[in-house]
Design a protein around this motif. Structure first.
Motif, PDB file in Angstrom:
ATOM      1  N   TYR A   1       0.796  -1.217   0.000  1.00 52.71           N
ATOM      2  CA  TYR A   1       0.000   0.000   0.000  1.00 52.71           C
ATOM      3  C   TYR A   1       0.835   1.277   0.000  1.00 52.71           C
TER       4      TYR A   1
ATOM      5  N   PRO B   1      -0.670   5.344  -2.096  1.00 56.96           N
ATOM      6  CA  PRO B   1      -0.301   3.961  -2.430  1.00 56.96           C
ATOM      7  C   PRO B   1       0.938   3.939  -3.328  1.00 56.96           C
TER       8      PRO B   1
ATOM      9  N   MET C   1       2.144  -2.336  -9.286  1.00 53.54           N
ATOM     10  CA  MET C   1       2.283  -2.803 -10.666  1.00 53.54           C
ATOM     11  C   MET C   1       3.329  -3.907 -10.769  1.00 53.54           C
TER      12      MET C   1
ATOM     13  N   ILE D   1       1.706  -7.038  -9.690  1.00 52.84           N
ATOM     14  CA  ILE D   1       0.796  -7.541 -10.726  1.00 52.84           C
ATOM     15  C   ILE D   1       1.595  -8.214 -11.847  1.00 52.84           C
TER      16      ILE D   1
ATOM     17  N   VAL E   1       1.553 -12.094 -13.141  1.00 52.81           N
ATOM     18  CA  VAL E   1       1.303 -12.458 -14.539  1.00 52.81           C
ATOM     19  C   VAL E   1       2.407 -13.382 -15.046  1.00 52.81           C
TER      20      VAL E   1
ATOM     21  N   GLY F   1      -3.680   5.786  -9.727  1.00 44.58           N
ATOM     22  CA  GLY F   1      -4.233   4.790 -10.636  1.00 44.58           C
ATOM     23  C   GLY F   1      -3.219   3.739 -11.029  1.00 44.58           C
ATOM     24  N   LEU F   2      -3.720   2.733 -11.719  1.00 46.55           N
ATOM     25  CA  LEU F   2      -2.876   1.626 -12.195  1.00 46.55           C
ATOM     26  C   LEU F   2      -2.873   1.656 -13.720  1.00 46.55           C
ATOM     27  N   TRP F   3      -1.988   0.864 -14.323  1.00 48.94           N
ATOM     28  CA  TRP F   3      -1.922   0.832 -15.783  1.00 48.94           C
ATOM     29  C   TRP F   3      -1.631  -0.593 -16.238  1.00 48.94           C
ATOM     30  N   TYR F   4      -2.068  -0.895 -17.454  1.00 49.27           N
ATOM     31  CA  TYR F   4      -1.896  -2.240 -17.993  1.00 49.27           C
ATOM     32  C   TYR F   4      -1.178  -2.165 -19.335  1.00 49.27           C
TER      33      TYR F   4
ATOM     34  N   ASN G   1      -3.580  -9.680 -19.594  1.00 46.89           N
ATOM     35  CA  ASN G   1      -3.429 -10.298 -18.270  1.00 46.89           C
ATOM     36  C   ASN G   1      -3.264  -9.250 -17.184  1.00 46.89           C
ATOM     37  N   GLU G   2      -2.544  -8.196 -17.488  1.00 46.54           N
ATOM     38  CA  GLU G   2      -2.415  -7.109 -16.510  1.00 46.54           C
ATOM     39  C   GLU G   2      -3.749  -6.376 -16.353  1.00 46.54           C
TER      40      GLU G   2
ATOM     41  N   LYS H   1      -6.007  -8.441 -14.088  1.00 42.57           N
ATOM     42  CA  LYS H   1      -5.622  -8.381 -12.674  1.00 42.57           C
ATOM     43  C   LYS H   1      -5.901  -7.003 -12.071  1.00 42.57           C
ATOM     44  N   CYS H   2      -5.636  -5.974 -12.861  1.00 42.72           N
ATOM     45  CA  CYS H   2      -5.903  -4.616 -12.360  1.00 42.72           C
ATOM     46  C   CYS H   2      -7.396  -4.404 -12.111  1.00 42.72           C
TER      47      CYS H   2
ATOM     48  N   LEU I   1      -8.434  -6.237  -9.050  1.00 38.62           N
ATOM     49  CA  LEU I   1      -7.917  -5.585  -7.848  1.00 38.62           C
ATOM     50  C   LEU I   1      -8.749  -4.354  -7.500  1.00 38.62           C
TER      51      LEU I   1
ATOM     52  N   ASP J   1     -10.680  -4.792  -4.033  1.00 41.85           N
ATOM     53  CA  ASP J   1     -10.020  -4.149  -2.897  1.00 41.85           C
ATOM     54  C   ASP J   1     -10.487  -2.694  -2.807  1.00 41.85           C
TER      55      ASP J   1
ATOM     56  N   GLU K   1     -10.590  -0.734  -0.334  1.00 42.44           N
ATOM     57  CA  GLU K   1      -9.727   0.143   0.454  1.00 42.44           C
ATOM     58  C   GLU K   1      -8.606   0.697  -0.442  1.00 42.44           C
ATOM     59  N   LEU K   2      -8.060  -0.166  -1.255  1.00 44.76           N
ATOM     60  CA  LEU K   2      -7.029   0.297  -2.184  1.00 44.76           C
ATOM     61  C   LEU K   2      -7.617   1.315  -3.155  1.00 44.76           C
TER      62      LEU K   2
ATOM     63  N   LYS L   1      -7.974   4.574  -1.515  1.00 40.89           N
ATOM     64  CA  LYS L   1      -6.688   5.251  -1.322  1.00 40.89           C
ATOM     65  C   LYS L   1      -6.143   5.821  -2.631  1.00 40.89           C
ATOM     66  N   LEU L   2      -6.309   5.072  -3.695  1.00 39.62           N
ATOM     67  CA  LEU L   2      -5.856   5.568  -4.998  1.00 39.62           C
ATOM     68  C   LEU L   2      -6.609   6.852  -5.367  1.00 39.62           C
TER      69      LEU L   2
END
Lengths: 126, 394
Positions: free
Chosen positions: A5, A11, A17, A20, A24, B339-342, B346-347, B350-351, B354, B358, B360-361, B364-365
């Motif tokens: 976190y 975070p 990443m 993740i 993968v 934020g997240l990125w792919y 497959n990424e 999973k993103c 998630l 989640d 809570e995550l 927080k993001l």
């Protein structure tokens, strides 16, 4: 997945990443172990003479996002340099076949090769 | 003290004009009036496919900003231009200078009257800011006034930027204004122009309490299920087909009752399936409510020089998932922690899992993104960046 976190307010998305990507890669390596045959090399990105294997390895391992993938492949997958001596195309082709559309691995490989001036940057038009 | 006079040169301008760089130009023209005497110099076009002259030529005032419009010399046939571009870029990897200039003339909008005005009245302006490198307005307009010219290129890592005709535009001018560090890095890398005066600015985001009513919005559009929101033009260049493909793969791989909600004008076919909803254009209040109610904002675009929509999501505390092949957006997420990125399916899978699982995550993001926008992209901060850079180098 264990989520890194970061601190309370922000975070650590780079670590998330990385987790993740590691998952993968681990999933793909599980698939790899189920199908150990080396795929037929029909096409791929032609590579120049890359010199010694250790030089290529050092070049790849010096690129942080790829570094862990290299170690994981070497440790678990053995496929990364599998056919290196036989055909220079094999390095990327094996990845391409084994990992299907896992562009990020191939991209990291290309990025590392470009960064270390082992191949020309394919994205730059002459 | 007399304000310095700056001409903002942009391919099209007006309340009816859509487009990111055009909106940025208009917003800046309206906001920077307190620092400078700004006049907008543009064409009579509204539609960027044809550049047809729709506004009357001559002076006009738009939201208090003086605008001087000049007619385009010719219109563009979008299909013919698309074919010409496709043939040019896909059949060969190098072109003659004449071919590149020919491409630029076809790209448009070409207004000799505008270029003549720039040359004839150069002395009456202290500086010019050209918005977007990609059009005739900058390519033909900038060189005659280059010692007074600043370029806000809004550059992407796309084929066009590697054309040799742009070398001079990006090298021989007064300064460059970038929207993100990734854009700066791209341009400096291609043109080797790190020595020029330059600044990374951006666009301000109103984080002020936006009016949102998630329940009313859901009721209005009959949205009962959790949804992922994609906001903006739905088209090839924005990666929409790619996004539809990934969403389809995701729904086949995961038993999740989540919808993809699309808001924005569509230029392509949208898959006809119950878990993809397209609302078209909506009011600003509905847009904010849609954002506030989303699980997260999804932006699959490959080309952005700065993503405004992900910052609008962050302003409301909503996390983002973006296409990592767009370095700008991945950079925005990495810097903000919002934020997240792919980079592949497959990424992506999973993103998405998630962010949906989640909470809570996700919270927080979103909170981290909001802090980032508040700290770095308030209009006050952004205006100061533009003003101090221009004042320093004019």
């Amino acid at each position: 997945m264990e989520i890194p976190y970061g601190n309370d307010e922000k975070p650590d998305v780079e670590k998330i990443m990385f987790s993740i990507r590691s998952e993968v890669v681990a999933d793909l390596l599980k698939q790899r172990r189920r199908t150990p045959e080396i795929p037929e090399i029909s096409h791929g990105v032609p590579l120049p003479d890359l010199g010694s294997r250790s030089r290529l390895f050092r070049a790849l391992a010096s690129t942080p996002p790829f570094k862990q993938a290299v170690f994981q492949f070497l440790k678990l997958g053995r496929a990364l340099f599998y056919d290196y001596n036989k055909n220079n195309r094999a390095v990327i082709k094996i990845l391409t076949d084994e990992i299907d559309r896992q562009n990020y691995v191939v991209n990291y490989l290309l990025e590392a090769l470009v960064k270390n001036k082992l191949i020309a940057d394919p994205s730059v038009k002459k | 003290m007399t304000k310095k006079r700056i001409g903002f040169v942009v391919q099209r301008y007006g309340l009816e004009v859509s487009g990111g760089s055009e909106l940025l130009c208009r917003t800046l023209a309206e906001r920077l009036g307190k620092y400078f005497d700004i006049e907008v110099l543009s064409t009579c076009a509204i539609d960027h496919d044809t550049w047809a002259n729709e506004y009357p030529p001559g002076p006009q005032t738009v939201n208090g900003v003086p605008v001087l419009r000049f007619p385009s010399d010719y219109t563009r046939d979008p299909l013919e231009f698309e074919k010409f571009t496709f043939d040019l870029f896909n059949e060969r990897s190098s072109w003659t200078r004449e071919e590149e200039i020919d491409w630029m003339r076809r790209q448009g909008p070409y207004s000799q009257a505008l270029f003549d005005h720039l040359q004839a009245h150069k002395a009456s302006y202290d500086a010019f800011v050209f918005f977007t490198y990609l059009y005739c307005t900058a390519y033909f307009g900038l060189p005659p006034v280059r010692d007074k010219a600043f370029l806000l290129p809004a550059a992407h890592d796309e084929d066009y930027i590697y054309l040799s005709i742009f070398n001079k535009i990006f090298r021989d001018l007064r300064g460059i204004i970038f929207l993100s560090p990734e854009e700066q890095s791209l341009v400096n890398g291609i043109f080797g122009n790190r020595d020029l005066p330059q600044v990374v600015t951006g666009m301000g985001i109103d984080v002020a309490e936006k009016r949102t009513s998630v329940e009313a919005f859901r009721e209005k559009y009959n949205l009962r299920k959790p949804y992922i929101l994609s906001l903006g033009r739905i088209e090839l260049g924005k990666g929409s087909p790619h996004l539809f493909h990934y969403f389809d793969l995701y729904k086949k791989a995961e038993d999740r009752d989540v919808q993809l909600l699309l808001i924005g004008k569509s230029l392509i076919d949208i898959p006809d399936r119950p878990d993809i909803r397209h609302l078209g254009f909506v009011s600003d209040e509905d847009k904010c409510s849609a954002l506030a109610g989303a699980e997260f904002l999804l932006n699959g675009s490959f080309f952005e020089s700065l993503s405004i929509v992900i910052m609008e999501a962050w302003a409301l505390g909503v996390p983002a998932l973006v296409n990592g092949q767009c370095k700008v957006m991945a950079g925005q997420c990495a810097r903000s922690g919002g934020g997240l990125w792919y980079n592949d399916f497959n990424e992506f899978r999973k993103c998405v899992n998630l962010l949906l699982d989640d909470r809570e995550l996700a919270r927080k993001l979103g909170a981290s993104g909001r802090d980032f926008v508040k700290k770095n992209y308030s209009w006050e901060t952004i205006e100061q960046k533009y003003a101090s850079f221009l004042n320093r180098y004019i």
